[in-house]
Each structure stands twice: as C-alpha cells, then as structure tokens.
Design a protein around this motif. Structure first.
Motif, PDB file in Angstrom:
ATOM      1  N   ASN A   1       0.826  -1.206   0.000  1.00  0.00           N
ATOM      2  CA  ASN A   1       0.000   0.000   0.000  1.00  0.00           C
ATOM      3  C   ASN A   1       0.865   1.262   0.000  1.00  0.00           C
ATOM      4  OD1 ASN A   1      -2.242  -1.682   0.166  1.00  0.00           O
ATOM      5  ND2 ASN A   1      -2.377  -1.521   2.403  1.00  0.00           N
ATOM      6  N   TYR A   2       1.983   1.184   0.709  1.00  0.00           N
ATOM      7  CA  TYR A   2       2.913   2.302   0.718  1.00  0.00           C
ATOM      8  C   TYR A   2       3.545   2.480  -0.655  1.00  0.00           C
ATOM      9  CZ  TYR A   2       6.625   5.440   2.368  1.00  0.00           C
ATOM     10  OH  TYR A   2       7.466   6.529   2.542  1.00  0.00           O
ATOM     11  N   GLU A   3       3.964   1.382  -1.255  1.00  0.00           N
ATOM     12  CA  GLU A   3       4.617   1.443  -2.557  1.00  0.00           C
ATOM     13  C   GLU A   3       3.681   2.013  -3.623  1.00  0.00           C
ATOM     14  OE1 GLU A   3       7.679   1.067  -2.984  1.00  0.00           O
ATOM     15  OE2 GLU A   3       8.358  -0.090  -1.245  1.00  0.00           O
ATOM     16  N   ALA A   4       2.374   1.806  -3.470  1.00  0.00           N
ATOM     17  CA  ALA A   4       1.416   2.333  -4.440  1.00  0.00           C
ATOM     18  C   ALA A   4       1.403   3.858  -4.456  1.00  0.00           C
ATOM     19  CB  ALA A   4       0.018   1.806  -4.133  1.00  0.00           C
ATOM     20  N   CYS A   5       1.911   4.461  -3.380  1.00  0.00           N
ATOM     21  CA  CYS A   5       1.927   5.925  -3.270  1.00  0.00           C
ATOM     22  C   CYS A   5       3.344   6.506  -3.235  1.00  0.00           C
ATOM     23  CB  CYS A   5       1.182   6.365  -2.012  1.00  0.00           C
ATOM     24  SG  CYS A   5      -0.540   5.861  -1.946  1.00  0.00           S
ATOM     25  N   ARG A   6       4.330   5.656  -3.058  1.00  0.00           N
ATOM     26  CA  ARG A   6       5.698   6.169  -2.911  1.00  0.00           C
ATOM     27  C   ARG A   6       6.185   6.776  -4.223  1.00  0.00           C
ATOM     28  NH1 ARG A   6      11.330   4.175  -2.654  1.00  0.00           N
ATOM     29  NH2 ARG A   6      10.693   2.142  -3.469  1.00  0.00           N
ATOM     30  N   LEU A   7       6.795   7.939  -4.105  1.00  0.00           N
ATOM     31  CA  LEU A   7       7.356   8.611  -5.268  1.00  0.00           C
ATOM     32  C   LEU A   7       8.666   7.940  -5.682  1.00  0.00           C
ATOM     33  CD1 LEU A   7       6.611  12.258  -4.139  1.00  0.00           C
ATOM     34  CD2 LEU A   7       5.520  11.033  -6.028  1.00  0.00           C
ATOM     35  N   PRO A   8       9.081   8.077  -6.941  1.00  0.00           N
ATOM     36  CA  PRO A   8      10.285   7.378  -7.425  1.00  0.00           C
ATOM     37  C   PRO A   8      11.523   7.633  -6.576  1.00  0.00           C
ATOM     38  CG  PRO A   8       9.066   8.311  -9.260  1.00  0.00           C
ATOM     39  CD  PRO A   8       8.388   8.795  -8.021  1.00  0.00           C
ATOM     40  N   GLU A   9      11.688   8.853  -6.081  1.00  0.00           N
ATOM     41  CA  GLU A   9      12.865   9.178  -5.269  1.00  0.00           C
ATOM     42  C   GLU A   9      12.557   9.169  -3.777  1.00  0.00           C
ATOM     43  OE1 GLU A   9      15.795   9.453  -6.743  1.00  0.00           O
ATOM     44  OE2 GLU A   9      14.766   9.101  -8.645  1.00  0.00           O
ATOM     45  N   GLY A  10      11.360   8.742  -3.421  1.00  0.00           N
ATOM     46  CA  GLY A  10      10.956   8.786  -2.023  1.00  0.00           C
ATOM     47  C   GLY A  10      11.493   7.625  -1.215  1.00  0.00           C
ATOM     48  N   GLY A  11      11.695   7.863   0.064  1.00  0.00           N
ATOM     49  CA  GLY A  11      12.140   6.810   0.971  1.00  0.00           C
ATOM     50  C   GLY A  11      10.979   6.285   1.790  1.00  0.00           C
ATOM     51  N   TYR A  12      11.270   5.886   3.039  1.00  0.00           N
ATOM     52  CA  TYR A  12      10.248   5.270   3.886  1.00  0.00           C
ATOM     53  C   TYR A  12       9.972   6.065   5.152  1.00  0.00           C
ATOM     54  CZ  TYR A  12      10.710   1.421   0.646  1.00  0.00           C
ATOM     55  OH  TYR A  12      10.718   0.669  -0.506  1.00  0.00           O
ATOM     56  N   GLY A  13      10.434   7.295   5.169  1.00  0.00           N
ATOM     57  CA  GLY A  13      10.077   8.159   6.279  1.00  0.00           C
ATOM     58  C   GLY A  13      11.074   8.150   7.417  1.00  0.00           C
ATOM     59  N   GLY A  14      10.883   9.104   8.321  1.00  0.00           N
ATOM     60  CA  GLY A  14      11.805   9.281   9.433  1.00  0.00           C
ATOM     61  C   GLY A  14      11.275   8.801  10.760  1.00  0.00           C
ATOM     62  N   LEU A  15      10.211   7.984  10.752  1.00  0.00           N
ATOM     63  CA  LEU A  15       9.623   7.520  12.007  1.00  0.00           C
ATOM     64  C   LEU A  15       9.551   6.005  12.016  1.00  0.00           C
ATOM     65  CD1 LEU A  15       8.222   8.788  14.571  1.00  0.00           C
ATOM     66  CD2 LEU A  15       6.057   8.200  13.463  1.00  0.00           C
ATOM     67  N   LEU A  16       9.929   5.409  13.136  1.00  0.00           N
ATOM     68  CA  LEU A  16       9.764   3.969  13.324  1.00  0.00           C
ATOM     69  C   LEU A  16       9.459   3.695  14.784  1.00  0.00           C
ATOM     70  CD1 LEU A  16      12.661   2.814  14.702  1.00  0.00           C
ATOM     71  CD2 LEU A  16      13.456   3.287  12.395  1.00  0.00           C
ATOM     72  N   SER A  17       8.890   2.536  15.033  1.00  0.00           N
ATOM     73  CA  SER A  17       8.568   2.123  16.399  1.00  0.00           C
ATOM     74  C   SER A  17       9.142   0.743  16.643  1.00  0.00           C
ATOM     75  CB  SER A  17       7.054   2.111  16.625  1.00  0.00           C
ATOM     76  OG  SER A  17       6.494   3.385  16.454  1.00  0.00           O
ATOM     77  N   VAL A  18       9.394   0.441  17.910  1.00  0.00           N
ATOM     78  CA  VAL A  18      10.009  -0.838  18.256  1.00  0.00           C
ATOM     79  C   VAL A  18       9.409  -1.369  19.549  1.00  0.00           C
ATOM     80  CG1 VAL A  18      11.909   0.326  19.480  1.00  0.00           C
ATOM     81  CG2 VAL A  18      12.230  -2.017  18.662  1.00  0.00           C
ATOM     82  N   THR A  19       9.211  -2.690  19.605  1.00  0.00           N
ATOM     83  CA  THR A  19       8.819  -3.354  20.843  1.00  0.00           C
ATOM     84  C   THR A  19       9.862  -4.409  21.195  1.00  0.00           C
ATOM     85  OG1 THR A  19       7.465  -4.953  19.625  1.00  0.00           O
ATOM     86  CG2 THR A  19       6.351  -2.991  20.482  1.00  0.00           C
ATOM     87  N   PHE A  20       9.929  -4.742  22.478  1.00  0.00           N
ATOM     88  CA  PHE A  20      10.897  -5.710  22.973  1.00  0.00           C
ATOM     89  C   PHE A  20      10.161  -6.925  23.538  1.00  0.00           C
ATOM     90  CE2 PHE A  20      13.181  -1.800  22.704  1.00  0.00           C
ATOM     91  CZ  PHE A  20      14.494  -2.134  22.466  1.00  0.00           C
ATOM     92  N   HIS A  21      10.923  -8.008  23.723  1.00  0.00           N
ATOM     93  CA  HIS A  21      10.298  -9.235  24.216  1.00  0.00           C
ATOM     94  C   HIS A  21       9.807  -9.101  25.645  1.00  0.00           C
ATOM     95  CE1 HIS A  21      11.040 -11.779  20.762  1.00  0.00           C
ATOM     96  NE2 HIS A  21      12.256 -11.292  20.670  1.00  0.00           N
ATOM     97  N   LYS A  22      10.416  -8.185  26.403  1.00  0.00           N
ATOM     98  CA  LYS A  22       9.987  -7.979  27.782  1.00  0.00           C
ATOM     99  C   LYS A  22       9.984  -6.489  28.093  1.00  0.00           C
ATOM    100  CE  LYS A  22      10.546 -11.669  31.142  1.00  0.00           C
ATOM    101  NZ  LYS A  22      11.368 -12.171  32.267  1.00  0.00           N
ATOM    102  N   LYS A  23       9.066  -6.118  28.972  1.00  0.00           N
ATOM    103  CA  LYS A  23       8.963  -4.714  29.363  1.00  0.00           C
ATOM    104  C   LYS A  23      10.281  -4.216  29.941  1.00  0.00           C
ATOM    105  CE  LYS A  23       6.233  -1.565  32.221  1.00  0.00           C
ATOM    106  NZ  LYS A  23       4.995  -1.420  33.020  1.00  0.00           N
ATOM    107  N   GLU A  24      10.964  -5.072  30.721  1.00  0.00           N
ATOM    108  CA  GLU A  24      12.234  -4.649  31.329  1.00  0.00           C
ATOM    109  C   GLU A  24      13.265  -4.283  30.269  1.00  0.00           C
ATOM    110  OE1 GLU A  24       9.896  -6.924  34.210  1.00  0.00           O
ATOM    111  OE2 GLU A  24      10.508  -7.311  32.133  1.00  0.00           O
ATOM    112  N   CYS A  25      13.231  -4.968  29.134  1.00  0.00           N
ATOM    113  CA  CYS A  25      14.148  -4.648  28.041  1.00  0.00           C
ATOM    114  C   CYS A  25      13.832  -3.274  27.476  1.00  0.00           C
ATOM    115  CB  CYS A  25      14.045  -5.694  26.946  1.00  0.00           C
ATOM    116  SG  CYS A  25      14.582  -7.335  27.432  1.00  0.00           S
ATOM    117  N   ALA A  26      12.548  -3.016  27.283  1.00  0.00           N
ATOM    118  CA  ALA A  26      12.130  -1.716  26.751  1.00  0.00           C
ATOM    119  C   ALA A  26      12.549  -0.593  27.693  1.00  0.00           C
ATOM    120  CB  ALA A  26      10.627  -1.704  26.539  1.00  0.00           C
ATOM    121  N   MET A  27      12.333  -0.797  28.990  1.00  0.00           N
ATOM    122  CA  MET A  27      12.689   0.225  29.970  1.00  0.00           C
ATOM    123  C   MET A  27      14.196   0.480  29.980  1.00  0.00           C
ATOM    124  SD  MET A  27      10.179  -1.068  33.054  1.00  0.00           S
ATOM    125  CE  MET A  27      10.845   0.087  34.244  1.00  0.00           C
ATOM    126  N   ALA A  28      14.979  -0.586  29.953  1.00  0.00           N
ATOM    127  CA  ALA A  28      16.432  -0.435  29.978  1.00  0.00           C
ATOM    128  C   ALA A  28      16.928   0.273  28.722  1.00  0.00           C
ATOM    129  CB  ALA A  28      17.093  -1.806  30.113  1.00  0.00           C
TER     130      ALA A  28
END
Length: 611
Positions: free
Chosen positions: A503-530
């Motif tokens: 769906n992203y590729e259907a709108c991505r411009l020829p010279e466009g990238g994938y943006g400057g925002l990403l999110s991440v989750t960890f296997h355990k909350k303690e990992c995320a906190m650390a």
C-alpha cells in the motif's frame, strides 16, 4: 549528544519549544500520573497538552482584573473560537458546571492612533471564564480542536495589555460576573461594552481613531513597541509573503524567495502534487495540525450534512476524539485491515451512508498504510469523502492527494523540524467530487488565526525541509536494519518492513524513501525500559525533529486506556523513534550501546554473540 534534564525544554533554552524532556521511563509514568516531582520540574510541554507559561500568565492576569475569585480563563485567538469552546462545555458538562460561563473579547484600543502594521496584526484575544469544575471540560476542547492561542500570540498580547494598547471590547457575562475593569487603558480610552465584535481595522461598529494632540506620539510609540517586540529578524511586512511561500511548498513548489523585491510572488505555474489546476488558494494554514483536522471535519459537516464519519486505522488520539465529540459520531476501525474494509463495504451495500473516511498515511505509531486504492473506489461508489493525514509520509516521499478530497498535515513536525513552532495545513483536491461544496464551506467559515510570528518562524524553518527528509530517510533505514536483527527486539514497525508495504509502494514517489519515524517493541517490558533509559537521544513528545527524539509513545498517548489500545495490536511498551539528522555512524553507535544494556536484562532469550 546533549544531556537533557527532566522538564527541560527541547530544544534547550527555547522559549517556545514544542517538546519537553522526560528522560526516563519512570518520569513518563510520573508525568501521566501527575506526580509533583515531574510536574513541578517541567518548564514547558507539548502545547496542546501543556498550556505554555506565557498563556497561563496572561489567563491569570485576565481573571485577576476582570474575573471573580476561583474562576479560570481559557484563551482563544477569536471570539468565534471562544464561543465554540463554551458550546462544547455546555454539551459535555452538567448544568451546574456550565452555569457561570462567560466570555471576554479583547482587541486594540481603537481610540488610540495606532500604526498600520500593528492594526494589521489583529492581535485579538478571547477569554472563556469558567469555574474550576468546568475547566477540565474546556481544556478538552483546547486539546482536541487546536483552537487555543499560541504562546507567541499570548506573549505579544500581554505586552500590549501592559502598554495599555489592548483592552476589553465585549463581554458576555452573567450579572454576577460583571467585569471589574472594562478597559485597562487610561480612563479617556475606555469604551462601553458592545454586542458586536468590532473589526480590528475599524468600521461602523468601532470608534474612529483618536485625533487629539498626542496621536502622532501614540503612533510612534506603537511602531516602536512593534519593532522592539518583533525584533530586526522578524519583518512583519513579509508575513503575507511568508504564508504564500509556505502554501507553495506544501503544494510542491519548493523554490520561493520571499525576500524578492517584487510586491507579490510570481504566479504558480506547476507543482509536485500532480494536479495542473491545484492552486495556492487550495491550501489553508492553521495554528497546528489538529486544528487543520478539526476544520476539515467541520467543513465537511457544513458541505454534506450531519453524517457519521469513519476512522480507519489506529489513529492519533485527538483525531478520533474530534470525530466522536463534534458531530453525530463515527465508525471506528482500529485495525485498519482488509477485513475492516470488507465490513465497511457490507455496511455500504446495505444502505449505510457516511460523511468521510479519515486515515493516516502511514499511521502513528504502527506505521501501517491503508489501502488507498480500494478506499478511493469505495468512496466514489458509495459517496463519502476521504481525508488523509500525510504528516508522517509527507509529499516528498508519497503522493496521496489523488486519493483524497482533503489532505491534512501537521507542519509542526518535519516540515518545521526545529521544534520551536506549531502549524498545520489542509489541501483541497480540485479534482474531488466535493471540491466546490467544501471550498464554499472553507470560504465562508475559515478564520486565519495563524499568528504572524509563528508564520515567520515556520517559513524560515521549512526552507530546507526536502533535503532534511532525505537525510532522515537514510538514517531511519539504518536504524530499522539494526533493530530488526537484534535478539532483544520483538518487532520493528516501519513502512519498509510492514505487511502493508504494498500500500505504501502504491503511493511512494520514485525518489521517495520510507520516512523518518519507526517504532520498536521488545520481548519484555524490562528490556524496553532499559533501552529507553539508556539511549542517548532527546526524549519527549512530538516527532519530525531535526534531532532524534525517542518516546514511550503509547504510555504518553494512551496511559489511561492501555487495554483499549492493546486490542488493536498497540503494545503498551512500544517505543517510538523519530529519527533526526545526526551523523549516521554516530547515531548507529548510540543505538548499539542502548541495545547492549537491554541485552543484560533478563529477556528470556539468549543474546547472539557476535564474533
């Protein structure tokens, strides 16, 4: 990387900063729970959630002079915005809480001989006076609508009050709320309260300019005040040209020299949006991104009638609130899946009708992308509008106008980058089936409340935003690859790796990238906190900054509804990373060090040992 103390503005020592440092996991929880050790340390905060100190000070002074004990004031740039707030409080608060509502409208003292530049600024303020009990409801309106005054406007207007140049024009109060002082200027400048709000420029509803012997000195004083307040670096004669430059950049015409000596900018002959008939006049500017969404919804209601809307995909928090609270309601598809579109199509085939479908491209914080091709097909067949928020995508990387009736965006983010000014925009698609009706609704009801100083800062900040996006795109891909291969990481959310990438590729411009925002989750909350506590970046709300900004986003946005968010696949311990312009190798090293700390936390997995 600089060190940010708890409560410090981000960027540091910035009077009108858009973000605030919450450097630890514990501090973010403390903020959400209103802990004194966090709240008292905060010099500022995100402007729609934390009312800036300049705004608080002016509100308190208005109450002290014109209000009653125990009252509070909520400040708006126009009388119409203030009255919308009062209507909202009356709808959502009980009768006892809304009984003592009042409005005070302030403007330039028209009996003074003021400079034409000061009059052109139209520095109006309207204050909603309310009880402490009804204040939280009014604060909801402030947050959801984005209608509130900016901190720069409040600061400027407070200076005008102190100079005796801004006074009370009108009041709508109960008999028990009579203002203590109808005008703070000298007695000879006071005026009686009237029912009709006069024009800042003066007309049949306002008094003519004074003609006494001091008028020339007053004009000089107002000009000197203006010059001292704005300073040499903020030429207000360029404000209208700056607005034009911003609108043209949004359309996709990048090269605009507002300091050209010609009286106006040359005609717009081309743009990067793909529509030959798309004009600068089809772009509307607002004081913040949420205000652009609020006004888009209001314009559609006026153009198409009182119909429910559709919120497709897990949204930024206030978008859903606007659709739920300011109209007949909405149908919410929090997963934003193909099966959700199947359900929608089934409803449509059985006769249900809707005002508009609102979505983000990509969505925040899961970076998924709706199927705009199918959505557009459904909209054309079953007669509803499509409103797309392209704040994260930006027109430099994706082209979504062809799928939308209205494209809204927060200019506060990567368009500005400097994290020191708010702004928003809306583009009307001239090829859209509702264009004429929606254009008429905007023409009739649009108020340009974008404060002049904010405009000047936004124009200057945005001159190089295309090159900045290209840099953040490259850095983000590097961090995505790094995080995706780490054993402590559960999942990375990024348009490039998301299952909705087609769906992203259907709108991505020829010279466009994938943006400057990403999110991440960890296997355990303690990992995320650390990881979060260790990562050596700025940490606070907002995104799209020129520097990397990390946030436990779900905790901040949905702390009191974490279970609700989780049912739509939004992990409560998700960390959102807005990637900046830092040196790529340096940024990568910062994240490697934070990941190493996470490895030492018991994640229930054996970390890979690199040779």
């Amino acid at each position: 990387m600089p060190t940010f103390e708890l409560g410090q503005s981000i960027p540091p020592d910035t009077a009108h900063a858009v973000s605030v440092s919450l450097p630890t996991w514990k501090a973010n929880i403390g903020y959400e729970e209103g802990k004194k050790w966090v709240v008292d340390a905060m010099a500022t905060g995100y402007p729609r959630f934390f009312i800036h100190r300049s705004i608080q000070t002016l509100a308190e002074e208005i109450v002290s002079v014109h209000g009653q004990a125990e009252q509070r004031a909520i400040l708006f740039p126009t009388a119409r915005a203030a009255r919308r707030c009062v209507d909202f409080i009356r709808r959502h608060a009980d009768n006892t809480m809304s009984a003592e509502l009042g409005i005070l409208d302030f403007g330039l003292d028209q009996s003074r001989h003021l400079s034409s530049q000061l009059r052109a600024l139209a520095p109006t303020i309207s204050a909603v006076l309310c009880s402490s009990e009804s204040y939280p409801v009014g604060k909801q309106y402030w947050q959801h609508s984005g209608d509130g005054v900016s901190s720069r406007r409040a600061e400027f207007c407070r200076s005008l009050v102190q100079e005796g140049l801004l006074c009370l024009w009108t009041s709508t109060l109960t008999s028990s709320q009579s203002p203590k002082n109808p005008c703070r200027g000298p007695r000879r400048y006071q005026r009686a309260s009237v029912d009709i709000l006069p024009s800042p420029a003066g007309n049949g509803n306002s008094r003519s300019l004074g003609t006494d012997g001091q008028s020339a000195n007053e004009a000089l004083e107002s000009m000197r005040f203006l010059e001292e307040r704005f300073g040499r670096n903020l030429d207000i004669s360029l404000v209208e040209r700056a607005k034009s430059a911003i609108r043209r950049r949004i359309v996709g015409t990048m090269a605009v020299d507002i300091e050209a000596t010609v009286d106006s900018l040359p005609p717009l002959t081309s743009n990067a949006r793909g529509f030959a008939n798309l004009q600068e006049s089809d772009v509307y500017l607002f004081p913040c991104g949420m205000n652009a969404i609020f006004n888009a919804h209001q314009a559609l209601l006026r153009a198409r009638g009182e119909l429910k809307s559709i919120n497709y995909g897990f949204p930024y928090v206030d978008t859903l609130k606007i659709l739920q609270k300011f109209g007949p309601g909405c149908l919410f598809y929090g997963h934003g899946s193909s099966s959700d579109l199947d359900d929608l199509e089934q409803r449509l085939t059985t006769g249900e009708r809707f005002l508009a479908l609102f979505c983000e491209f990509p969505a925040n914080p899961l970076l998924s992308c709706p199927d705009l091709v199918r959505i557009r097909q459904l909209a054309d067949k079953y007669d509803f509008a499509v409103v797309i928020d392209d704040t994260i995508g930006t027109f430099v990387t994706v082209d979504v106008v062809k799928f939308a009736d209205i494209v809204v965006s927060s200019l506060t983010k990567i368009f500005s980058g400097d994290c020191n000014v708010m702004g928003g925009s809306a583009i009307l698609n001239p090829a859209g089936r509702y264009y004429t009706a929606v254009k008429a609704a905007y023409t009739e009801n649009y108020e340009d409340t974008y404060w002049a100083e904010d405009v000047v800062f936004m124009e200057r900040n945005s001159r190089d935003f295309q090159s900045r996006i290209e840099r953040t795109n490259r850095n983000s891909e590097v961090l995505c690859d790094l995080l995706s291969t780490h054993p402590s990481v559960k999942q990375v959310y990024y348009p490039k790796t998301n299952p909705t990438r087609p769906n992203y590729e259907a709108c991505r411009l020829p010279e466009g990238g994938y943006g400057g925002l990403l999110s991440v989750t960890f296997h355990k909350k303690e990992c995320a906190m650390a990881f979060f506590d260790e990562v050596e970046t700025a940490k606070g709300p907002s995104l799209g900054t020129n520097f990397t900004l990390t946030s436990p986003y779900v905790m901040l946005a949905h702390y009191r509804e974490l279970d609700w968010a989780a049912q739509f696949g939004v992990d409560p311990d998700l960390i959102r990373i807005s990637v900046g312009l830092e040196d790529t190798d340096e940024l990568r090293d910062i994240f490697i060090r934070a990941l190493r700390v996470a490895e030492h936390v018991d994640c229930g997995r054996r970390p890979k040992i690199e040779e």
